[in-house]
Write a protein that holds these residues in place. Structure first.
Motif, short mmCIF file in Angstrom:
data_model
loop_
_atom_site.label_atom_id
_atom_site.label_comp_id
_atom_site.label_asym_id
_atom_site.label_seq_id
_atom_site.Cartn_x
_atom_site.Cartn_y
_atom_site.Cartn_z
N SER A 1 -7.21 7.06 -5.65
CA SER A 1 -8.01 8.28 -5.82
C SER A 1 -9.37 8.02 -6.45
CB SER A 1 -7.24 9.31 -6.64
OG SER A 1 -6.99 8.81 -7.95
N GLN B 1 7.32 6.21 -11.76
CA GLN B 1 6.19 5.30 -11.93
C GLN B 1 5.29 5.74 -13.06
OE1 GLN B 1 4.28 5.42 -8.11
NE2 GLN B 1 6.13 4.85 -7.02
N ARG C 1 -5.77 2.26 -8.27
CA ARG C 1 -5.46 3.66 -7.98
C ARG C 1 -6.42 4.12 -6.88
NH1 ARG C 1 -5.03 7.11 -13.20
NH2 ARG C 1 -7.26 6.65 -13.25
N ASP D 1 0.84 -1.19 0.00
CA ASP D 1 0.00 0.00 0.00
C ASP D 1 0.87 1.24 0.00
OD1 ASP D 1 -2.27 -1.59 0.10
OD2 ASP D 1 -2.41 -1.49 2.28
N THR D 2 0.62 2.13 -0.98
CA THR D 2 1.27 3.43 -1.00
C THR D 2 0.16 4.47 -0.90
OG1 THR D 2 1.17 3.76 -3.41
CG2 THR D 2 3.05 2.51 -2.56
N VAL D 3 0.52 5.73 -0.88
CA VAL D 3 -0.49 6.79 -0.81
C VAL D 3 -1.35 6.76 -2.07
CG1 VAL D 3 -0.81 9.30 -0.73
CG2 VAL D 3 0.99 8.23 0.63
N GLU D 4 -0.75 6.47 -3.22
CA GLU D 4 -1.47 6.54 -4.49
C GLU D 4 -2.09 5.22 -4.94
OE1 GLU D 4 1.49 7.99 -7.15
OE2 GLU D 4 1.34 10.04 -6.43
N TYR D 5 -1.50 4.07 -4.56
CA TYR D 5 -1.92 2.78 -5.11
C TYR D 5 -1.94 1.66 -4.08
CZ TYR D 5 -0.30 5.17 -9.35
OH TYR D 5 -0.10 6.07 -10.35
#
Length: 85
Positions: free
Chosen positions: A59, A29, A57, A8-12
């Motif tokens: 978002s 990326q 994604r 888990d990252t902030v974006e994906y």
């Protein structure tokens, strides 16, 4: 069947490809919105290390794949050569 652990990252939310030599999320990326496209990273002949992940994604919940690269020049190579099926 082996279960893939997500990253888990902030974006994906990322799921590593079993073909990855490096299971690292590199700095550079590219998200491609083609979750079922077959991307054979070896055929691009990148200069640096790279990895490929199935991705969601965060978002907007869009599914796809994220290619990550150690070398910024490899992003240009990927963008120039990648053609979705």
């Amino acid at each position: 069947m082996a279960t893939a652990k997500s990253i888990d990252t902030v974006e994906y939310k990322l799921f590593p490809s079993p073909r990855n030599v490096h299971r690292i999320v590199f700095e550079h990326q590219v998200f491609v919105p083609y979750p079922y496209a077959l991307i054979v990273m070896d055929e691009f002949y990148f200069k640096g290390r790279y990895s490929l992940f199935s991705a969601c994604r965060m978002s907007d919940g869009k599914m796809g794949q994220v290619a990550t690269f150690e070398d910024a020049a490899d992003v240009e190579i990927f963008n120039a050569k990648f053609v979705p099926d």
